[in-house]
Design a protein around this motif. Sequence first.
Motif, PDB file in Angstrom:
ATOM      1  N   TRP A   1       0.842  -1.208   0.000  1.00 57.65           N
ATOM      2  CA  TRP A   1       0.000   0.000   0.000  1.00 57.65           C
ATOM      3  C   TRP A   1       0.871   1.250   0.000  1.00 57.65           C
ATOM      4  O   TRP A   1       0.632   2.181  -0.771  1.00 57.65           O
ATOM      5  CB  TRP A   1      -0.913   0.015   1.214  1.00 57.65           C
ATOM      6  N   SER A   2       1.874   1.269   0.866  1.00 61.50           N
ATOM      7  CA  SER A   2       2.769   2.432   0.935  1.00 61.50           C
ATOM      8  C   SER A   2       3.574   2.581  -0.348  1.00 61.50           C
ATOM      9  O   SER A   2       3.760   3.691  -0.853  1.00 61.50           O
ATOM     10  CB  SER A   2       3.729   2.294   2.122  1.00 61.50           C
ATOM     11  N   LEU A   3       4.071   1.464  -0.881  1.00 63.27           N
ATOM     12  CA  LEU A   3       4.876   1.510  -2.104  1.00 63.27           C
ATOM     13  C   LEU A   3       4.070   1.995  -3.298  1.00 63.27           C
ATOM     14  O   LEU A   3       4.606   2.619  -4.218  1.00 63.27           O
ATOM     15  CB  LEU A   3       5.465   0.122  -2.387  1.00 63.27           C
ATOM     16  N   LYS A   4       2.760   1.729  -3.276  1.00 62.57           N
ATOM     17  CA  LYS A   4       1.899   2.190  -4.359  1.00 62.57           C
ATOM     18  C   LYS A   4       1.777   3.709  -4.352  1.00 62.57           C
ATOM     19  O   LYS A   4       1.710   4.361  -5.405  1.00 62.57           O
ATOM     20  CB  LYS A   4       0.511   1.550  -4.216  1.00 62.57           C
ATOM     21  N   ASN A   5       1.780   4.286  -3.150  1.00 56.80           N
ATOM     22  CA  ASN A   5       1.630   5.744  -3.025  1.00 56.80           C
ATOM     23  C   ASN A   5       2.951   6.492  -3.184  1.00 56.80           C
ATOM     24  O   ASN A   5       2.999   7.567  -3.763  1.00 56.80           O
ATOM     25  CB  ASN A   5       1.016   6.089  -1.660  1.00 56.80           C
ATOM     26  N   LYS A   6       4.026   5.884  -2.652  1.00 57.16           N
ATOM     27  CA  LYS A   6       5.317   6.574  -2.711  1.00 57.16           C
ATOM     28  C   LYS A   6       6.442   5.559  -2.578  1.00 57.16           C
ATOM     29  O   LYS A   6       6.417   4.711  -1.685  1.00 57.16           O
ATOM     30  CB  LYS A   6       5.415   7.608  -1.584  1.00 57.16           C
ATOM     31  N   HIS A   7       7.424   5.656  -3.476  1.00 56.24           N
ATOM     32  CA  HIS A   7       8.535   4.703  -3.430  1.00 56.24           C
ATOM     33  C   HIS A   7       9.473   5.069  -2.281  1.00 56.24           C
ATOM     34  O   HIS A   7       9.988   6.174  -2.188  1.00 56.24           O
ATOM     35  CB  HIS A   7       9.318   4.717  -4.744  1.00 56.24           C
ATOM     36  N   PHE A   8       9.651   4.085  -1.381  1.00 58.66           N
ATOM     37  CA  PHE A   8      10.599   4.245  -0.278  1.00 58.66           C
ATOM     38  C   PHE A   8      11.181   2.865  -0.001  1.00 58.66           C
ATOM     39  O   PHE A   8      10.474   1.959   0.463  1.00 58.66           O
ATOM     40  CB  PHE A   8       9.902   4.794   0.965  1.00 58.66           C
ATOM     41  N   TRP A   9      12.444   2.664  -0.309  1.00 55.04           N
ATOM     42  CA  TRP A   9      13.074   1.360  -0.120  1.00 55.04           C
ATOM     43  C   TRP A   9      14.569   1.551   0.121  1.00 55.04           C
ATOM     44  O   TRP A   9      15.397   1.377  -0.773  1.00 55.04           O
ATOM     45  CB  TRP A   9      12.826   0.448  -1.325  1.00 55.04           C
ATOM     46  N   PRO A  10      14.953   1.890   1.342  1.00 55.74           N
ATOM     47  CA  PRO A  10      16.373   2.087   1.644  1.00 55.74           C
ATOM     48  C   PRO A  10      17.119   0.756   1.713  1.00 55.74           C
ATOM     49  O   PRO A  10      16.521  -0.321   1.727  1.00 55.74           O
ATOM     50  CB  PRO A  10      16.339   2.775   3.014  1.00 55.74           C
ATOM     51  N   GLU A  11      18.421   0.826   1.789  1.00 52.74           N
ATOM     52  CA  GLU A  11      19.269  -0.372   1.812  1.00 52.74           C
ATOM     53  C   GLU A  11      18.952  -1.272   3.011  1.00 52.74           C
ATOM     54  O   GLU A  11      19.047  -2.499   2.921  1.00 52.74           O
ATOM     55  CB  GLU A  11      20.747   0.045   1.847  1.00 52.74           C
ATOM     56  N   SER A  12      18.556  -0.695   4.138  1.00 54.97           N
ATOM     57  CA  SER A  12      18.243  -1.505   5.322  1.00 54.97           C
ATOM     58  C   SER A  12      17.087  -2.465   5.051  1.00 54.97           C
ATOM     59  O   SER A  12      17.036  -3.565   5.622  1.00 54.97           O
ATOM     60  CB  SER A  12      17.912  -0.598   6.513  1.00 54.97           C
ATOM     61  N   HIS A  13      16.159  -2.082   4.156  1.00 51.57           N
ATOM     62  CA  HIS A  13      15.048  -2.965   3.820  1.00 51.57           C
ATOM     63  C   HIS A  13      15.535  -4.126   2.954  1.00 51.57           C
ATOM     64  O   HIS A  13      15.050  -5.257   3.085  1.00 51.57           O
ATOM     65  CB  HIS A  13      13.942  -2.175   3.124  1.00 51.57           C
ATOM     66  N   ASN A  14      16.516  -3.865   2.087  1.00 49.68           N
ATOM     67  CA  ASN A  14      17.161  -4.949   1.340  1.00 49.68           C
ATOM     68  C   ASN A  14      17.885  -5.908   2.284  1.00 49.68           C
ATOM     69  O   ASN A  14      17.851  -7.134   2.095  1.00 49.68           O
ATOM     70  CB  ASN A  14      18.185  -4.383   0.347  1.00 49.68           C
ATOM     71  N   GLN A  15      18.529  -5.353   3.298  1.00 48.13           N
ATOM     72  CA  GLN A  15      19.256  -6.179   4.266  1.00 48.13           C
ATOM     73  C   GLN A  15      18.319  -7.158   4.961  1.00 48.13           C
ATOM     74  O   GLN A  15      18.672  -8.320   5.188  1.00 48.13           O
ATOM     75  CB  GLN A  15      19.919  -5.289   5.327  1.00 48.13           C
TER      76      GLN A  15
END
Length: 289
Positions: A48-62
């Motif tokens: 839901w959040s990604l649909k409204n605004k892209h936010f994906w820092p490296e910590s989320h990849n980790q």
Amino acid sequence: MTVFSHRTLWLSDIHLGNRDCKAEFLVHFLTHNKADTLILVGDIVDLWSLKNKHFWPESHNQIIRLILKRAEQGCRVIYIPGNHDGAIRKFLAYNLGAVELYDQYTHTTASGRRILALHGDQFDSLVCHSRFYAMIGDLGYDALLFINRWWHLYRKLRNKPYWSLAGYLKARVEQANQAIERFSRAAVNYARQQEVDGIICGHIHHPDIVDIDGILYLNDGDWIESCTYMAESHQGEISLSRWTDKPHRLASHNGFRVDKPAPHHRPVRQPEPAGDPILTTRRKADKVA
């Protein structure tokens, strides 16, 4: 590096892709904890959040990498989608590599108790009176998270440990407590219909462990406000703990007995930030310990 071993871990409501996700605490947790089985109880990725605004820092990849690394090391990883990652429910007939997908999953503890895991959005119609009130609740919660985000940054700059202002304020709203009570009752009624000994959910971002009328109700909380997880030891004890600046056990149930029911169940409340602001051990989880 110390790595703590568990028989089972339950995590939910991580909300990767949401700027309020406390990824730094979760990365640290996943680095220092391992389990035979890891059960992800929904809302792991916040579509839901990604649909409204892209936010994906490296910590989320980790976080993704650490979960997949555990799977490669032999940990059984089970993923139960929630409402924020509900699109994944279309693929329940498949597995995502080493990750197994289920709509709900029944786990048997070392002490032989059957614990059903599902996200909990299935009970929304029993908790919210109407779509209008649900919308008002969402707007109010978004405002709380906005305040909490800046409060967390303020405390960090002052070198103070994590403390959830959102959780503290939410616990003092009577309507929120009533909704939590209705949710836990709905979950317990469903568990009784499924003939299991307990039920574990996420969804409402309210960590809890309590015996209600002979059924163990468990909620592993979230990584937006609470930074909590549920763990089963190799002896079958189930515990609820927080992992922030100072990891802290909140409550536990030994898994060998069903204690006296709690007819007037009171949810866990956030204390005021006096001395150590980390949530102190609840009164033996309403005498369930």
